[in-house]
Scaffold this motif. Structure first.
Motif, short mmCIF file in Angstrom:
data_model
loop_
_atom_site.label_atom_id
_atom_site.label_comp_id
_atom_site.label_asym_id
_atom_site.label_seq_id
_atom_site.Cartn_x
_atom_site.Cartn_y
_atom_site.Cartn_z
N THR A 50 0.84 -1.20 0.00
CA THR A 50 0.00 0.00 0.00
C THR A 50 0.88 1.25 0.00
O THR A 50 0.61 2.21 -0.73
CB THR A 50 -0.93 0.03 1.23
N THR A 51 1.91 1.22 0.83
CA THR A 51 2.83 2.36 0.90
C THR A 51 3.54 2.55 -0.45
O THR A 51 3.68 3.68 -0.94
CB THR A 51 3.86 2.12 2.03
N GLY A 121 3.65 -0.27 6.19
CA GLY A 121 2.76 0.11 7.26
C GLY A 121 2.85 -0.73 8.53
O GLY A 121 3.83 -1.46 8.76
N GLY A 122 1.77 -0.59 9.31
CA GLY A 122 1.76 -1.14 10.64
C GLY A 122 1.77 -2.67 10.71
O GLY A 122 2.29 -3.24 11.66
N GLY A 123 1.21 -3.31 9.72
CA GLY A 123 1.23 -4.77 9.70
C GLY A 123 2.64 -5.29 9.47
O GLY A 123 3.10 -6.24 10.13
N LEU A 124 3.33 -4.65 8.55
CA LEU A 124 4.71 -5.06 8.27
C LEU A 124 5.61 -4.72 9.46
O LEU A 124 6.51 -5.52 9.81
CB LEU A 124 5.21 -4.35 6.99
N ALA A 125 5.37 -3.58 10.12
CA ALA A 125 6.14 -3.23 11.31
C ALA A 125 5.97 -4.30 12.39
O ALA A 125 6.93 -4.69 13.06
CB ALA A 125 5.70 -1.86 11.83
N ALA A 126 4.74 -4.78 12.56
CA ALA A 126 4.49 -5.82 13.55
C ALA A 126 5.22 -7.11 13.17
O ALA A 126 5.76 -7.81 14.04
CB ALA A 126 2.98 -6.08 13.66
N GLN A 127 5.26 -7.41 11.88
CA GLN A 127 5.99 -8.60 11.44
C GLN A 127 7.49 -8.46 11.72
O GLN A 127 8.15 -9.41 12.12
CB GLN A 127 5.77 -8.84 9.95
N PHE A 153 0.81 0.22 14.31
CA PHE A 153 1.09 -1.22 14.44
C PHE A 153 -0.23 -1.95 14.34
O PHE A 153 -1.24 -1.47 14.86
CB PHE A 153 1.73 -1.57 15.80
N SER A 154 -0.22 -3.08 13.70
CA SER A 154 -1.44 -3.89 13.64
C SER A 154 -1.05 -5.35 13.71
O SER A 154 0.14 -5.68 13.69
CB SER A 154 -2.23 -3.61 12.36
N GLY A 155 -2.05 -6.18 13.79
CA GLY A 155 -1.77 -7.60 13.90
C GLY A 155 -1.23 -7.93 15.29
O GLY A 155 -1.57 -7.27 16.27
N ASP A 156 -0.33 -8.88 15.35
CA ASP A 156 0.20 -9.35 16.62
C ASP A 156 1.39 -8.47 17.02
O ASP A 156 2.54 -8.83 16.82
CB ASP A 156 0.62 -10.82 16.49
N ALA A 157 1.08 -7.30 17.60
CA ALA A 157 2.14 -6.31 17.83
C ALA A 157 2.27 -5.91 19.29
O ALA A 157 2.78 -4.84 19.59
CB ALA A 157 1.89 -5.07 16.97
N ARG A 158 1.83 -6.76 20.21
CA ARG A 158 2.02 -6.39 21.61
C ARG A 158 3.52 -6.43 21.92
O ARG A 158 4.19 -7.44 21.71
CB ARG A 158 1.28 -7.37 22.52
#
Ligand SMILES: NC(=O)c1ccc[n+]([C@@H]2O[C@H](COP(=O)([O-])OP(=O)(O)OC[C@H]3O[C@@H](n4cnc5c(N)ncnc54)[C@H](OP(=O)(O)O)[C@@H]3O)[C@@H](O)[C@H]2O)c1
Length: 185
Positions: A50-51, A121-127, A153-158
């Motif tokens: 997307t970016t 984006g945030g999903g890739l950052a979480a990965q 951040f999105s997904g499993d990003a705790r």
């Protein structure tokens, strides 16, 4: 060499509106953050599709690939996507898919001694966080909230293994830089 998630964000953790607009960011008056020193240290860029497509449209690179060098530079750009994406003539764009950790050696080799700019984006950052592949998070926080949008951040990003490295006021912006504590320490 460090891998940095460097991005602007709203106060409530959005990178863009739901339809990928950054108008809120460009509307902030006064002194603007200057990330050129960081951009000069980055020798490889990583981003989600997307970016990447936003960048192509924003800089009109689909119709004018000759503008790539001036807009993005000569460094390799790694785009995570499961799709075939347009590749501007003369641009070093490499499409990757799947497990981030599997692709890290290739990305690191391409960056050499320079830094790797993970743009989001945030999903890739979480990965990247989950893979232990992020060394630093640098946020330029805008005095703006959005009711919805693309998350920082999105997904499993705790993740709580962050140490504040610096905090700086730049006009109406707050720049916050965190070191990510490696999983092994
Ligand atoms: N505020 C700022 O400074 C800033 C910074 C960066 C980005 N942005 C904006 O924020 C928005 C981010 O968009 P976004 O949240 O949708 O994120 P994105 O990371 O740019 O794109 C997400 C897409 O990348 C692909 N992808 C991600 N991980 C993958 C993997 N491991 N393997 C294969 N494909 C993968 C998937 O699409 P496909 O497989 O379908 O291709 C996924 O839907 C954009 O509008 C961008 O312009 C703003």
């Amino acid at each position: 060499m460090v891998v940095i998630y460097e991005t602007a964000t709203t106060l409530n953790g959005f990178l863009a509106t739901e339809d990928n607009s950054l108008d809120w960011l460009f509307a902030i008056p006064g002194e603007q953050p200057d990330i050129r020193p960081f951009m000069e240290s980055a020798t490889a860029l990583v981003m989600g599709s997307t970016t990447y497509e936003w960048l192509l449209d924003m800089e009109d690179l689909r119709d004018h690939p000759e503008k790539w060098q001036d807009s993005v530079g000569a460094h390799p750009v790694f785009v995570f996507s499961s799709r075939d994406l347009p590749l501007p003539d003369g641009a070093d764009v490499r499409i990757l898919a799947g497990d981030v950790g599997r692709h890290l050696p290739e990305i690191r080799a391409a960056a050499g001694d320079g830094d790797i700019w993970m743009m989001g984006g945030g999903g890739l950052a979480a990965q990247f966080l989950a893979a232990g592949a992020l060394d630093r998070i640098a946020l330029t926080m805008a005095p703006v909230t959005l009711s919805a949008g693309k998350p920082l951040f999105s997904g499993d990003a705790r993740w709580d293994r962050l140490r504040l490295r610096s905090a700086e006021r730049i006009g109406e912006w707050a720049r916050l830089v965190y070191d990510v504590t490696p999983l092994t320490s």
